[in-house]
Design a protein around this motif. Structure first.
Motif, PDB file in Angstrom:
ATOM      1  N   LEU A  34       0.829  -1.210   0.000  1.00  0.00           N
ATOM      2  CA  LEU A  34       0.000   0.000   0.000  1.00  0.00           C
ATOM      3  C   LEU A  34       0.860   1.255   0.000  1.00  0.00           C
ATOM      4  O   LEU A  34       0.557   2.224  -0.702  1.00  0.00           O
ATOM      5  N   LYS A  35       1.925   1.255   0.798  1.00  0.00           N
ATOM      6  CA  LYS A  35       2.822   2.413   0.830  1.00  0.00           C
ATOM      7  C   LYS A  35       3.495   2.608  -0.520  1.00  0.00           C
ATOM      8  O   LYS A  35       3.603   3.731  -1.009  1.00  0.00           O
ATOM      9  N   GLN A  36       3.918   1.516  -1.148  1.00  0.00           N
ATOM     10  CA  GLN A  36       4.546   1.599  -2.468  1.00  0.00           C
ATOM     11  C   GLN A  36       3.568   2.175  -3.488  1.00  0.00           C
ATOM     12  O   GLN A  36       3.919   3.053  -4.269  1.00  0.00           O
ATOM     13  N   TYR A  37       2.315   1.707  -3.470  1.00  0.00           N
ATOM     14  CA  TYR A  37       1.293   2.203  -4.394  1.00  0.00           C
ATOM     15  C   TYR A  37       1.021   3.688  -4.153  1.00  0.00           C
ATOM     16  O   TYR A  37       0.938   4.475  -5.093  1.00  0.00           O
ATOM     17  N   TYR A  38       0.899   4.086  -2.889  1.00  0.00           N
ATOM     18  CA  TYR A  38       0.641   5.480  -2.557  1.00  0.00           C
ATOM     19  C   TYR A  38       1.795   6.367  -3.022  1.00  0.00           C
ATOM     20  O   TYR A  38       1.571   7.438  -3.600  1.00  0.00           O
TER      21      TYR A  38
END
Length: 67
Positions: A34-38
């Motif tokens: 999720l952090k990578q996508y954000y």
């Protein structure tokens, strides 16, 4: 009576989860993704037309608040 207290506290201590350096535990992979996508989403380029529309909206809002 004292023996029961000792056994109960020893049992509770044995059932405690060991806290590791990973606060998310088994969900750490989900959190990392999720952090990578954000981060990728935030760093994407905003199309010029979209930026222009946002600018026009910001200019229209102060005029609308005065009404």
């Amino acid at each position: 009576m004292k023996d029961m207290t000792k056994d109960t506290s020893a049992g509770a201590a044995g059932r405690r989860r060991v806290v590791s350096g990973d606060p998310l535990g088994p969900n750490s992979e989900i959190g990392r993704k999720l952090k990578q996508y954000y981060d990728e989403l935030v760093s994407d380029h905003v199309p010029d037309r979209f930026a222009q529309l946002l600018s026009e909206l910001e200019q229209a809002e102060p005029a609308r608040k005065k009404d």
